[in-house]
Design a protein around this motif. Sequence first.
Motif, PDB file in Angstrom:
ATOM      1  N   ALA A 243     -23.486 -31.407 -35.144  1.00 13.89           N
ATOM      2  CA  ALA A 243     -24.998 -32.086 -34.825  1.00 13.89           C
ATOM      3  C   ALA A 243     -25.848 -31.509 -33.961  1.00 13.89           C
ATOM      4  O   ALA A 243     -25.018 -31.078 -32.683  1.00 13.89           O
ATOM      5  CB  ALA A 243     -24.607 -33.641 -34.688  1.00 13.89           C
ATOM      6  N   LYS A 247     -29.342 -35.053 -31.672  1.00  6.92           N
ATOM      7  CA  LYS A 247     -28.765 -35.891 -32.631  1.00  6.92           C
ATOM      8  C   LYS A 247     -28.981 -37.335 -31.858  1.00  6.92           C
ATOM      9  O   LYS A 247     -29.214 -37.498 -30.741  1.00  6.92           O
ATOM     10  CB  LYS A 247     -27.259 -35.809 -32.717  1.00  6.92           C
ATOM     11  CG  LYS A 247     -26.577 -35.738 -31.243  1.00  6.92           C
ATOM     12  CD  LYS A 247     -24.949 -35.181 -31.348  1.00  6.92           C
ATOM     13  CE  LYS A 247     -24.523 -34.971 -30.072  1.00  6.92           C
ATOM     14  NZ  LYS A 247     -25.361 -33.971 -29.108  1.00  6.92           N
ATOM     15  N   TRP A 251     -24.187 -40.792 -33.957  1.00  9.55           N
ATOM     16  CA  TRP A 251     -23.071 -39.905 -34.153  1.00  9.55           C
ATOM     17  C   TRP A 251     -22.079 -39.972 -33.201  1.00  9.55           C
ATOM     18  O   TRP A 251     -20.748 -39.721 -33.369  1.00  9.55           O
ATOM     19  CB  TRP A 251     -23.735 -38.312 -34.421  1.00  9.55           C
ATOM     20  CG  TRP A 251     -24.695 -38.367 -35.501  1.00  9.55           C
ATOM     21  CD1 TRP A 251     -25.779 -38.404 -35.483  1.00  9.55           C
ATOM     22  CD2 TRP A 251     -24.382 -38.443 -36.795  1.00  9.55           C
ATOM     23  NE1 TRP A 251     -26.434 -38.299 -36.627  1.00  9.55           N
ATOM     24  CE2 TRP A 251     -25.467 -38.358 -37.449  1.00  9.55           C
ATOM     25  CE3 TRP A 251     -23.085 -38.196 -37.379  1.00  9.55           C
ATOM     26  CZ2 TRP A 251     -25.346 -38.347 -38.846  1.00  9.55           C
ATOM     27  CZ3 TRP A 251     -23.022 -38.348 -38.888  1.00  9.55           C
ATOM     28  CH2 TRP A 251     -24.206 -38.275 -39.373  1.00  9.55           C
TER      29      TRP A 251
END
Length: 589
Positions: A243, A247, A251
Motif C-alpha cells: 500500500a 495509506k 491497512w
Amino acid sequence: MPDSPAAAIASTYFPGARCENERWVRSEMLGLLDHWFDWRKSLFPDDFAATSEAAAAPEARADLSARLQELAQALTAETPTHTPRYIGHMKAEISLPALFGWLAAMLHNPNNTSQEASRVGSVIETEAVAMLASMLGYDPAEAQGHFTSGGTVANFEAVWRARYRMDHWLSLGLYVAETTGEPLDVFAAAHMGWDRFRELWDQHGLTDATLRRYSAAVGNPAAVWARIGRAAGRDYLGPVLLAPGTKHYSWLKAANVFGLGEGSLWSIALDAEGRLDIEDLDRLIREARAQGRPVLTAVSVAGTTETSEIDPIDAVHDRLEAWERDEGVHIWRHVDAAYGGFLCAVLGGPDEAALSPASAAALRAIGRADSVTIDPHKLGYVPYACGAFLTRDRARYAVSAFDAPYLDRPELGDGKWASTLEGSRTAAGAAATWLTGRTLGFGPEGLGTLLAETVRTARAFRGAVAAAVPEVRFLEPVDANIVCFSLAREGEALSSANARTAALFDAIHASAELSASRTTLGAGYARLIDRHLASYDGVKDADGLVLVRCVFMNPYWADPANRGLLFPQIAGFIRRHVEAAAPALRGAA
C-alpha cells in the motif's frame, strides 16, 4: 442561490445552510411518520393492544421528555459541520434524499443479515450496490457488494477475499509439492491464477475435502506455514500487503486483525507529487518474490485522507496486468476510494475539466480493480455510518466457504451473513444511498455537477488566500477538494515554518467562527516535502511538514455568495495572525 446547475442542486437536495427548506423538510418528515403510524395501525386490526394512551405513566413520559430535551440541548454543542464555515475534516451537510431514505428505513429497522430479516432492505441494498458499481465503472449486472459501517471494514473485506483466493492457490501448490516431491515455488503457486488452478485441479482429481487439509485458512495456520516452508526449502514468512505511503490507518489494522503482523505491510514509496510510485511498486513485487512471500493485495488510493491525492490507478493496473501477461503472476488489485470514489460521478460530463486529465484517467481505471472501497458518508452526503465494498464480479466476491466449486459456486442462501464480516447490518445506509441515486443521481448531471464545484471552490480558495497573504504556501498539486498550506517566508527554515503554521492552526481551533484541521506529513512524503520547500527556497532542518488542512466538500460552496463572504474573512483571519506575529519574529531574528 444563483441559477447555476450546482447551486440549483444544493438548493433542492439539501436542507439549506440557514434551514431555507425547513417548511418542506418538516412536511416530508411528518409525512414519513404519518405513513409509518398508518402502516402499523393497519396491520392485524383485531389484535389486542398491549398499551393505551390512558395506561401510560405521565411521570415516566415527563421524565423522558425532559431527558430528550436535555440530549437535544447537549447536542447543540456538537461541531456544526453543516455550515460552509466548517472546512475541517471529510464531513459536511447530509443531503435530503439521504436523510429521508435513512429515516424511512430506520423506522422499520430492517437487518440486512438475511432476506428473512430484511425483505425490502436487502433488495434496496442490491439495487444501491448496482448504482455505485455503475458509477465506479463496473458492470452493474456482474458486480457484487454490500454496505458496511465504513471504509475500514470495507478494506478488511478486501483482505478477506484476497486471502480466500490466495489460500486456494497456495493450498493446491502445497498439495502438488507434497504429493509429487517437487519443490514448492511459493510465490508462483500463490499467484497462479484460476486457469492454472482449474488445470491442476482436474489433473489431480482433487476434491474439496482433500484440499482443506492443505489450507492455512481452514486448518492450523502455524502448522500449514511450517509445511509450506519444508516444501519450499526455506522458512515461509507469510504474505505481504502493498500500500502507498498515503495509506489509511485501516491497512495497519488489517495486518494485525488477519494475523499477518505489522511487518507484512510494505509501504510503496511516493513520487514528488505525493502519489504512488509505479517503479517502487514493481520493485516491491520483485523483492517479495525474492523472499518467497506472496503479495496478498496491491492497494492504490483514490483520494487520500490527508491531501486527497489520486494515485495513478491506470498505471498501477497496466503494470499489474503486465505481471499477469508476462510472468503469470496474478495479484489482487484493490482501490481504496473511500473518499474520492464519488468523483467518478464527474466523468463523462461537462464538468470533467474540473479534474486534471491524470485524475480523470485514474478514476476511469477504478473499474479494472478486483475490489473497491467507497464511503457514501463522505462525498455521497449520506449519514454516518455508511461504507460500501464492491467487487468486479461474483467470483471475486466469493469468500469463506471452501467448496471447490468457487469454479461454479452455489448461492449462500437468502442472506449475505456468510459473506460479510459484520453480521447484523442496518439497511439505513443502503436506503439513503438508494434514494440519493434515484433522485439526485450519481452521474455528471447530478452529484457530479456538485462535486466538480467543490473542486473549483478549492482552487478558488487558493487563489483568494494567496493574493491576500503571500506567506501562505499551498501544497501542490490539488487533485480534489482538499487544500493544505503552511506559513513560510522566503528562505525560512522548515522548523520555524512548522512552528508558525502550528500556531496559526491553534488560533483557528480557538476561534468560534472557523473550523479547519491540521496534518503533518512525515518521512514517507520526503520528496513532496522537498518540492514544497523548493517553492520558497526553504531550509530543510526537520523531517515533517506541518500543514493547515481545509476540506471544501460542503454543498453550499456552490453559491458564489458564500465564497464572496467567507473567503475574505478566512484570508483576513490568516493575515491578521501573520501580522500580529511579525514583531515577535523580527525580535527573534
